[in-house]
Design a protein around this motif. Structure first.
Motif, PDB file in Angstrom:
ATOM      1  N   ASN A  85      35.649  30.899-108.935  1.00 24.55           N
ATOM      2  CA  ASN A  85      35.648  32.332-109.217  1.00 24.55           C
ATOM      3  C   ASN A  85      34.851  32.635-110.487  1.00 24.55           C
ATOM      4  N   ARG A  86      34.918  31.738-111.453  1.00 27.85           N
ATOM      5  CA  ARG A  86      34.140  31.906-112.691  1.00 27.85           C
ATOM      6  C   ARG A  86      32.632  31.902-112.395  1.00 27.85           C
ATOM      7  N   GLN A  87      32.187  30.988-111.517  1.00 27.73           N
ATOM      8  CA  GLN A  87      30.765  30.924-111.151  1.00 27.73           C
ATOM      9  C   GLN A  87      30.331  32.164-110.363  1.00 27.73           C
ATOM     10  N   VAL A  88      31.194  32.616-109.471  1.00 29.00           N
ATOM     11  CA  VAL A  88      30.892  33.811-108.688  1.00 29.00           C
ATOM     12  C   VAL A  88      30.783  35.030-109.605  1.00 29.00           C
ATOM     13  N   THR A  89      31.702  35.134-110.536  1.00 31.12           N
ATOM     14  CA  THR A  89      31.697  36.254-111.485  1.00 31.12           C
ATOM     15  C   THR A  89      30.406  36.273-112.294  1.00 31.12           C
ATOM     16  N   ALA A  90      29.988  35.114-112.768  1.00 28.76           N
ATOM     17  CA  ALA A  90      28.751  35.029-113.547  1.00 28.76           C
ATOM     18  C   ALA A  90      27.554  35.443-112.692  1.00 28.76           C
ATOM     19  N   ALA A  91      27.534  35.026-111.431  1.00 24.85           N
ATOM     20  CA  ALA A  91      26.429  35.383-110.537  1.00 24.85           C
ATOM     21  C   ALA A  91      26.388  36.890-110.292  1.00 24.85           C
ATOM     22  N   MET A  92      27.545  37.506-110.110  1.00 23.88           N
ATOM     23  CA  MET A  92      27.591  38.959-109.919  1.00 23.88           C
ATOM     24  C   MET A  92      26.999  39.675-111.132  1.00 23.88           C
ATOM     25  N   GLY A  93      27.355  39.199-112.315  1.00 26.71           N
ATOM     26  CA  GLY A  93      26.823  39.809-113.527  1.00 26.71           C
ATOM     27  C   GLY A  93      25.313  39.665-113.624  1.00 26.71           C
ATOM     28  N   VAL A 113      23.058  39.192-111.112  1.00 27.88           N
ATOM     29  CA  VAL A 113      22.352  39.953-110.090  1.00 27.88           C
ATOM     30  C   VAL A 113      22.396  41.454-110.383  1.00 27.88           C
ATOM     31  N   LEU A 114      23.564  41.940-110.815  1.00 20.18           N
ATOM     32  CA  LEU A 114      23.715  43.378-111.067  1.00 20.18           C
ATOM     33  C   LEU A 114      23.303  43.781-112.482  1.00 20.18           C
ATOM     34  N   ARG A 115      22.981  42.752-113.312  1.00 23.43           N
ATOM     35  CA  ARG A 115      22.563  43.006-114.693  1.00 23.43           C
ATOM     36  C   ARG A 115      23.602  43.813-115.460  1.00 23.43           C
ATOM     37  N   ARG A 116      24.812  43.358-115.331  1.00 23.98           N
ATOM     38  CA  ARG A 116      25.932  43.993-116.021  1.00 23.98           C
ATOM     39  C   ARG A 116      26.766  42.898-116.698  1.00 23.98           C
ATOM     40  N   PRO A 117      27.417  43.223-117.783  1.00 22.81           N
ATOM     41  CA  PRO A 117      28.311  42.223-118.389  1.00 22.81           C
ATOM     42  C   PRO A 117      29.472  41.915-117.454  1.00 22.81           C
ATOM     43  N   ALA A 118      29.899  40.673-117.458  1.00 27.98           N
ATOM     44  CA  ALA A 118      31.036  40.259-116.626  1.00 27.98           C
ATOM     45  C   ALA A 118      31.960  39.402-117.481  1.00 27.98           C
ATOM     46  N   LEU A 119      32.375  39.993-118.597  1.00 30.79           N
ATOM     47  CA  LEU A 119      33.125  39.239-119.598  1.00 30.79           C
ATOM     48  C   LEU A 119      34.630  39.450-119.500  1.00 30.79           C
ATOM     49  N   LEU A 120      35.041  40.432-118.723  1.00 35.01           N
ATOM     50  CA  LEU A 120      36.470  40.731-118.637  1.00 35.01           C
ATOM     51  C   LEU A 120      37.188  39.707-117.756  1.00 35.01           C
ATOM     52  N   SER A 121      38.487  39.684-117.855  1.00 37.24           N
ATOM     53  CA  SER A 121      39.292  38.838-116.970  1.00 37.24           C
ATOM     54  C   SER A 121      40.603  39.547-116.676  1.00 37.24           C
ATOM     55  N   VAL A 122      41.153  39.261-115.514  1.00 38.54           N
ATOM     56  CA  VAL A 122      42.446  39.815-115.133  1.00 38.54           C
ATOM     57  C   VAL A 122      43.460  38.677-115.230  1.00 38.54           C
ATOM     58  N   GLY A 171      23.458  22.028 -86.334  1.00 38.60           N
ATOM     59  CA  GLY A 171      22.104  22.501 -86.558  1.00 38.60           C
ATOM     60  C   GLY A 171      21.977  23.909 -87.102  1.00 38.60           C
ATOM     61  N   PHE A 172      23.074  24.542 -87.511  1.00 37.88           N
ATOM     62  CA  PHE A 172      22.987  25.901 -88.047  1.00 37.88           C
ATOM     63  C   PHE A 172      22.260  25.895 -89.388  1.00 37.88           C
ATOM     64  N   VAL A 173      21.378  26.859 -89.583  1.00 39.93           N
ATOM     65  CA  VAL A 173      20.621  26.991 -90.831  1.00 39.93           C
ATOM     66  C   VAL A 173      21.031  28.295 -91.519  1.00 39.93           C
ATOM     67  N   PHE A 174      21.514  28.195 -92.740  1.00 34.28           N
ATOM     68  CA  PHE A 174      21.943  29.369 -93.498  1.00 34.28           C
ATOM     69  C   PHE A 174      20.737  30.114 -94.077  1.00 34.28           C
ATOM     70  N   ARG A 175      20.766  31.423 -93.981  1.00 35.99           N
ATOM     71  CA  ARG A 175      19.757  32.247 -94.648  1.00 35.99           C
ATOM     72  C   ARG A 175      20.122  32.445 -96.117  1.00 35.99           C
ATOM     73  N   ASP A 176      21.427  32.444 -96.405  1.00 36.64           N
ATOM     74  CA  ASP A 176      21.900  32.713 -97.767  1.00 36.64           C
ATOM     75  C   ASP A 176      22.856  31.603 -98.216  1.00 36.64           C
ATOM     76  N   PRO A 177      22.342  30.399 -98.435  1.00 31.29           N
ATOM     77  CA  PRO A 177      23.242  29.306 -98.809  1.00 31.29           C
ATOM     78  C   PRO A 177      23.808  29.426-100.218  1.00 31.29           C
ATOM     79  N   GLY A 178      23.109  30.124-101.112  1.00 29.11           N
ATOM     80  CA  GLY A 178      23.566  30.268-102.491  1.00 29.11           C
ATOM     81  C   GLY A 178      24.216  31.613-102.746  1.00 29.11           C
ATOM     82  N   ILE A 179      25.024  31.684-103.794  1.00 27.79           N
ATOM     83  CA  ILE A 179      25.784  32.905-104.049  1.00 27.79           C
ATOM     84  C   ILE A 179      24.867  34.062-104.440  1.00 27.79           C
TER      85      ILE A 179
END
Length: 295
Positions: A229-237, A239-248, A279-287
């Motif tokens: 979840n920490r890695q996903v949160t960083a990626a969202m920040g 891509v969206l060019r927004r701070p992602a420093l908060l936590s719940v 044989g499935f090929v992902f178009r979006d393998p990375g977050i």
């Protein structure tokens, strides 16, 4: 091909129907109301009724219907609705396809990576056993309800879907506005693994199951490498060019979400072994690719 779909108005179902129709397939959507046209058929999962005319001539049936896991707080009544909407609906469709004089070649029934429960840091594939708790028990019953189709000799696959990255609905659809406002952040300590998949890879994977004769049983529909979840949160920040420093904090989640918080804070590190082997090929393998696709 003529293909029947339940849950056709949901996030995944509506995207699947669009994709199939764009490629010239005839899609019959099963609805709980009176059908509005020749491309709709009636069913009542609670009563076990399925209009057999809607299934006639179908080469595939894709069953995606079920009450939303995160739509309401988990009261005893809503937990029953979550279970019944999946188990009763699956049993009704499975019995109906098994009773056809000319059954479909494949029955794809929805499921979820919730089947595995909390796996911590341990990576699991489709051979892993069911976990403990409410969602794993629902998934076990959900998949068992498809037995009539399997016993009738119909190739039956269980699409164990992870968190779908999409901008227009589902859990991710709720996250995007928060992150755009600079209010996004990790949940709990952020160390829990999230098994995610982009919406377009989810649709492509469902179609891959339909089109791949040897693919049956459980199939994990997740990106190749789950992230924390920490890695996903960083990626969202990023891509969206927004701070992602908060936590719940975990205690706050428990207050707000009740029993559901255990699954939000739980870790599911599921990998799509059978998809990749077939044989499935992902178009979006990375977050970041998945997030950009959603945008």
């Amino acid at each position: 091909m003529r293909i029947a779909v339940t849950g056709a108005t949901g996030l995944i179902g509506s995207a699947l129907v669009r994709s199939l129709r764009e490629d010239g397939h005839a899609v019959v959507r099963f609805v709980r109301r009176e059908p509005a046209g020749a491309d709709e058929a009636r069913w009542d999962p609670a009563r076990g009724y399925v209009d057999p005319a809607g299934l006639a001539g179908c080469g595939a049936v894709v069953h995606l219907a079920g009450a939303g896991i995160g739509d309401h707080r988990w009261t005893a009544a809503y937990k029953k609705e979550i279970r019944d909407s999946r188990v009763l609906g699956t049993a009704a469709i499975a019995r109906a396809v098994a009773a056809l004089d000319e059954p479909p070649a494949v029955f794809v029934s929805g499921s979820a990576v919730g089947y595995y429960g909390d796996t911590g840091d341990r990576a699991v594939d489709e051979d892993a056993p069911a976990g403990q708790g409410f969602l794993p028990s629902v998934c076990v019953e959900w998949e068992a309800a498809a037995a009539p189709a399997r016993d009738a000799g119909i190739r039956t696959a269980f699409a164990r879907t992870g968190l779908v990255v999409a901008g227009e609905g589902g859990a991710w659809g709720r996250m995007f506005p928060l992150f755009r406002a600079g209010l996004g952040g990790r949940l709990g300590d952020g160390r829990q693994y999230w098994s995610y998949i982009s919406l377009r890879d989810e649709v492509a994977a469902l179609r891959h199951i339909i089109d791949t004769p040897g693919l049956e049983g459980p199939v994990n529909l997740t990106a190749p490498e789950p992230l924390t979840n920490r890695q996903v949160t960083a990626a969202m920040g990023r891509v969206l060019r927004r701070p992602a420093l908060l936590s719940v904090p975990a205690p706050a989640l428990r207050i707000v979400l009740g029993e559901l918080s255990a699954d939000v804070l739980g870790s599911q590190r599921a990998r799509p072994a059978r998809l990749l082997e077939s044989g499935f090929v992902f178009r979006d393998p990375g977050i970041e690719q998945a997030i950009r696709a959603a945008l």
